[in-house]
Design a protein around this motif. Structure first.
Motif, PDB file in Angstrom:
ATOM      1  N   ALA A  20       0.834  -1.203   0.000  1.00  0.00           N
ATOM      2  CA  ALA A  20       0.000   0.000   0.000  1.00  0.00           C
ATOM      3  C   ALA A  20       0.869   1.254   0.000  1.00  0.00           C
ATOM      4  O   ALA A  20       0.580   2.237  -0.682  1.00  0.00           O
ATOM      5  CB  ALA A  20      -0.934   0.003   1.202  1.00  0.00           C
ATOM      6  N   ARG A  21       1.955   1.230   0.757  1.00  0.00           N
ATOM      7  CA  ARG A  21       2.867   2.375   0.794  1.00  0.00           C
ATOM      8  C   ARG A  21       3.506   2.590  -0.580  1.00  0.00           C
ATOM      9  O   ARG A  21       3.589   3.714  -1.060  1.00  0.00           O
ATOM     10  CB  ARG A  21       3.947   2.160   1.851  1.00  0.00           C
ATOM     11  CG  ARG A  21       4.790   3.401   2.123  1.00  0.00           C
ATOM     12  CD  ARG A  21       5.889   3.139   3.133  1.00  0.00           C
ATOM     13  NE  ARG A  21       7.010   2.400   2.591  1.00  0.00           N
ATOM     14  CZ  ARG A  21       7.913   2.920   1.738  1.00  0.00           C
ATOM     15  NH1 ARG A  21       7.811   4.154   1.347  1.00  0.00           N
ATOM     16  NH2 ARG A  21       8.910   2.184   1.298  1.00  0.00           N
ATOM     17  N   GLN A  22       3.922   1.520  -1.205  1.00  0.00           N
ATOM     18  CA  GLN A  22       4.529   1.623  -2.539  1.00  0.00           C
ATOM     19  C   GLN A  22       3.519   2.153  -3.557  1.00  0.00           C
ATOM     20  O   GLN A  22       3.872   2.947  -4.427  1.00  0.00           O
ATOM     21  CB  GLN A  22       5.073   0.263  -3.000  1.00  0.00           C
ATOM     22  CG  GLN A  22       6.343  -0.146  -2.307  1.00  0.00           C
ATOM     23  CD  GLN A  22       7.492   0.794  -2.635  1.00  0.00           C
ATOM     24  OE1 GLN A  22       7.577   1.367  -3.704  1.00  0.00           O
ATOM     25  NE2 GLN A  22       8.375   0.974  -1.668  1.00  0.00           N
ATOM     26  N   LEU A  23       2.283   1.709  -3.430  1.00  0.00           N
ATOM     27  CA  LEU A  23       1.234   2.193  -4.326  1.00  0.00           C
ATOM     28  C   LEU A  23       1.044   3.695  -4.172  1.00  0.00           C
ATOM     29  O   LEU A  23       0.985   4.437  -5.154  1.00  0.00           O
ATOM     30  CB  LEU A  23      -0.081   1.455  -4.064  1.00  0.00           C
ATOM     31  CG  LEU A  23      -1.268   1.842  -4.947  1.00  0.00           C
ATOM     32  CD1 LEU A  23      -0.975   1.511  -6.403  1.00  0.00           C
ATOM     33  CD2 LEU A  23      -2.522   1.150  -4.483  1.00  0.00           C
ATOM     34  N   ALA A  24       0.993   4.154  -2.928  1.00  0.00           N
ATOM     35  CA  ALA A  24       0.852   5.591  -2.665  1.00  0.00           C
ATOM     36  C   ALA A  24       2.049   6.363  -3.195  1.00  0.00           C
ATOM     37  O   ALA A  24       1.911   7.477  -3.714  1.00  0.00           O
ATOM     38  CB  ALA A  24       0.667   5.843  -1.173  1.00  0.00           C
ATOM     39  N   MET A  25       3.241   5.786  -3.091  1.00  0.00           N
ATOM     40  CA  MET A  25       4.453   6.447  -3.562  1.00  0.00           C
ATOM     41  C   MET A  25       4.534   6.481  -5.082  1.00  0.00           C
ATOM     42  O   MET A  25       5.361   7.183  -5.642  1.00  0.00           O
ATOM     43  CB  MET A  25       5.698   5.749  -2.992  1.00  0.00           C
ATOM     44  CG  MET A  25       5.800   5.826  -1.482  1.00  0.00           C
ATOM     45  SD  MET A  25       5.928   7.505  -0.847  1.00  0.00           S
ATOM     46  CE  MET A  25       7.554   7.934  -1.377  1.00  0.00           C
ATOM     47  N   THR A  26       3.674   5.743  -5.754  1.00  0.00           N
ATOM     48  CA  THR A  26       3.625   5.764  -7.210  1.00  0.00           C
ATOM     49  C   THR A  26       2.440   6.581  -7.706  1.00  0.00           C
ATOM     50  O   THR A  26       2.576   7.365  -8.647  1.00  0.00           O
ATOM     51  CB  THR A  26       3.513   4.322  -7.761  1.00  0.00           C
ATOM     52  OG1 THR A  26       4.627   3.571  -7.276  1.00  0.00           O
ATOM     53  CG2 THR A  26       3.509   4.296  -9.268  1.00  0.00           C
ATOM     54  N   VAL A  27       1.298   6.429  -7.078  1.00  0.00           N
ATOM     55  CA  VAL A  27       0.080   7.109  -7.537  1.00  0.00           C
ATOM     56  C   VAL A  27       0.194   8.624  -7.396  1.00  0.00           C
ATOM     57  O   VAL A  27      -0.093   9.364  -8.336  1.00  0.00           O
ATOM     58  CB  VAL A  27      -1.167   6.576  -6.783  1.00  0.00           C
ATOM     59  CG1 VAL A  27      -2.392   7.425  -7.078  1.00  0.00           C
ATOM     60  CG2 VAL A  27      -1.422   5.128  -7.161  1.00  0.00           C
ATOM     61  N   ALA A  28       0.628   9.109  -6.251  1.00  0.00           N
ATOM     62  CA  ALA A  28       0.694  10.564  -6.025  1.00  0.00           C
ATOM     63  C   ALA A  28       1.619  11.258  -7.017  1.00  0.00           C
ATOM     64  O   ALA A  28       1.219  12.235  -7.663  1.00  0.00           O
ATOM     65  CB  ALA A  28       1.099  10.856  -4.584  1.00  0.00           C
ATOM     66  N   PRO A  29       2.864  10.788  -7.205  1.00  0.00           N
ATOM     67  CA  PRO A  29       3.711  11.487  -8.173  1.00  0.00           C
ATOM     68  C   PRO A  29       3.247  11.306  -9.617  1.00  0.00           C
ATOM     69  O   PRO A  29       3.454  12.197 -10.451  1.00  0.00           O
ATOM     70  CB  PRO A  29       5.102  10.905  -7.965  1.00  0.00           C
ATOM     71  CG  PRO A  29       4.968   9.765  -7.043  1.00  0.00           C
ATOM     72  CD  PRO A  29       3.617   9.817  -6.422  1.00  0.00           C
ATOM     73  N   THR A  30       2.594  10.193  -9.919  1.00  0.00           N
ATOM     74  CA  THR A  30       2.051  10.015 -11.271  1.00  0.00           C
ATOM     75  C   THR A  30       0.954  11.040 -11.523  1.00  0.00           C
ATOM     76  O   THR A  30       0.909  11.673 -12.594  1.00  0.00           O
ATOM     77  CB  THR A  30       1.501   8.579 -11.460  1.00  0.00           C
ATOM     78  OG1 THR A  30       2.572   7.652 -11.277  1.00  0.00           O
ATOM     79  CG2 THR A  30       0.888   8.399 -12.832  1.00  0.00           C
ATOM     80  N   LEU A  31       0.068  11.225 -10.548  1.00  0.00           N
ATOM     81  CA  LEU A  31      -0.968  12.249 -10.679  1.00  0.00           C
ATOM     82  C   LEU A  31      -0.353  13.644 -10.798  1.00  0.00           C
ATOM     83  O   LEU A  31      -0.811  14.471 -11.588  1.00  0.00           O
ATOM     84  CB  LEU A  31      -1.938  12.190  -9.496  1.00  0.00           C
ATOM     85  CG  LEU A  31      -2.869  10.982  -9.462  1.00  0.00           C
ATOM     86  CD1 LEU A  31      -3.653  10.956  -8.156  1.00  0.00           C
ATOM     87  CD2 LEU A  31      -3.801  10.983 -10.663  1.00  0.00           C
ATOM     88  N   GLY A  32       0.703  13.896 -10.042  1.00  0.00           N
ATOM     89  CA  GLY A  32       1.395  15.182 -10.129  1.00  0.00           C
ATOM     90  C   GLY A  32       1.952  15.422 -11.519  1.00  0.00           C
ATOM     91  O   GLY A  32       1.826  16.523 -12.072  1.00  0.00           O
ATOM     92  N   ALA A  33       2.549  14.399 -12.110  1.00  0.00           N
ATOM     93  CA  ALA A  33       3.093  14.526 -13.472  1.00  0.00           C
ATOM     94  C   ALA A  33       1.970  14.773 -14.474  1.00  0.00           C
ATOM     95  O   ALA A  33       2.105  15.607 -15.381  1.00  0.00           O
ATOM     96  CB  ALA A  33       3.888  13.275 -13.845  1.00  0.00           C
ATOM     97  N   LEU A  34       0.861  14.078 -14.306  1.00  0.00           N
ATOM     98  CA  LEU A  34      -0.277  14.278 -15.216  1.00  0.00           C
ATOM     99  C   LEU A  34      -0.847  15.690 -15.099  1.00  0.00           C
ATOM    100  O   LEU A  34      -1.132  16.345 -16.109  1.00  0.00           O
ATOM    101  CB  LEU A  34      -1.365  13.239 -14.952  1.00  0.00           C
ATOM    102  CG  LEU A  34      -1.024  11.804 -15.337  1.00  0.00           C
ATOM    103  CD1 LEU A  34      -2.102  10.837 -14.844  1.00  0.00           C
ATOM    104  CD2 LEU A  34      -0.827  11.675 -16.840  1.00  0.00           C
ATOM    105  N   PHE A  35      -0.997  16.177 -13.874  1.00  0.00           N
ATOM    106  CA  PHE A  35      -1.511  17.540 -13.673  1.00  0.00           C
ATOM    107  C   PHE A  35      -0.544  18.588 -14.217  1.00  0.00           C
ATOM    108  O   PHE A  35      -0.963  19.585 -14.796  1.00  0.00           O
ATOM    109  CB  PHE A  35      -1.817  17.804 -12.198  1.00  0.00           C
ATOM    110  CG  PHE A  35      -3.057  17.113 -11.698  1.00  0.00           C
ATOM    111  CD1 PHE A  35      -4.241  17.179 -12.404  1.00  0.00           C
ATOM    112  CD2 PHE A  35      -3.031  16.389 -10.524  1.00  0.00           C
ATOM    113  CE1 PHE A  35      -5.395  16.541 -11.947  1.00  0.00           C
ATOM    114  CE2 PHE A  35      -4.172  15.742 -10.058  1.00  0.00           C
ATOM    115  CZ  PHE A  35      -5.350  15.820 -10.773  1.00  0.00           C
TER     116      PHE A  35
END
Length: 176
Positions: A20-35
């Motif tokens: 779950a921690r690894q997922l959060a560490m991937t999802v948040a920066p991916t969303l940041g890059a998309l935004f």
């Protein structure tokens, strides 16, 4: 205190998993890059319209150049930190920023200012990038991060300058 104590016991009994921690560490920066990429793309329609009209109209060229300089700086930071998310957030922005800057240089009455600003960004990035390569490690990251953050402020300041101009030239709604 009872609900807090129960929540603490529940968290202790079921700590977040590494997955779950690894997922959060991937999802948040991916969303940041998309935004970030959506933000850089948001200007594309106005730039294409200016190109079609062969006139910048009311489009301010300075924020367009600031996008290129800002993304150059953040790419330098991504190299120093080896951060693929920062890289992904800024490579498309650099390409768009260069496209916007070249359009502004071609169509703007202040093309010399556009050229000089773009060259100034490139010079600062070149000197700070070389300096960072000599420093290495955490000091390189700190230097490239400081330059990138400074340029980031410049992007938002340049965007706000257009708003200030519109407010200053807007007709007054209130009269005394």
């Amino acid at each position: 205190h009872r609900p807090t104590l129960l929540a603490a016991k529940a968290t202790a009994a079921n700590p977040p998993t590494e997955q779950a921690r690894q997922l959060a560490m991937t999802v948040a920066p991916t969303l940041g890059a998309l935004f970030a990429n959506a933000m850089f793309l948001s200007t594309l329609g106005a730039v294409l319209a200016a190109r079609d009209a062969a006139d910048m109209g009311s489009l301010n060229p300075i924020p367009l150049v600031a996008i290129a300089g800002n993304c150059m700086a953040w790419l330098g930071y991504s190299f120093a930190t080896r951060d693929a998310f920062v890289f992904a957030a800024n490579l498309p922005g650099l390409l768009l920023g260069l496209f916007y800057s070249l359009t502004a240089a071609r169509l703007s009455a202040s093309y010399r200012s556009v050229e000089l600003l773009l060259l100034a960004y490139a010079a600062i990035i070149g000197v700070s990038g070389f300096s960072a390569s000599m420093l290495g490690g955490a000091r390189a990251q700190a230097l490239t991060g400081a330059v990138a953050n400074t340029f980031e402020v410049g992007v938002y300041r340049a965007r706000l300058s257009g708003i200030e101009k519109r407010i200053a030239t807007a007709p007054s709604v209130c009269s005394v």
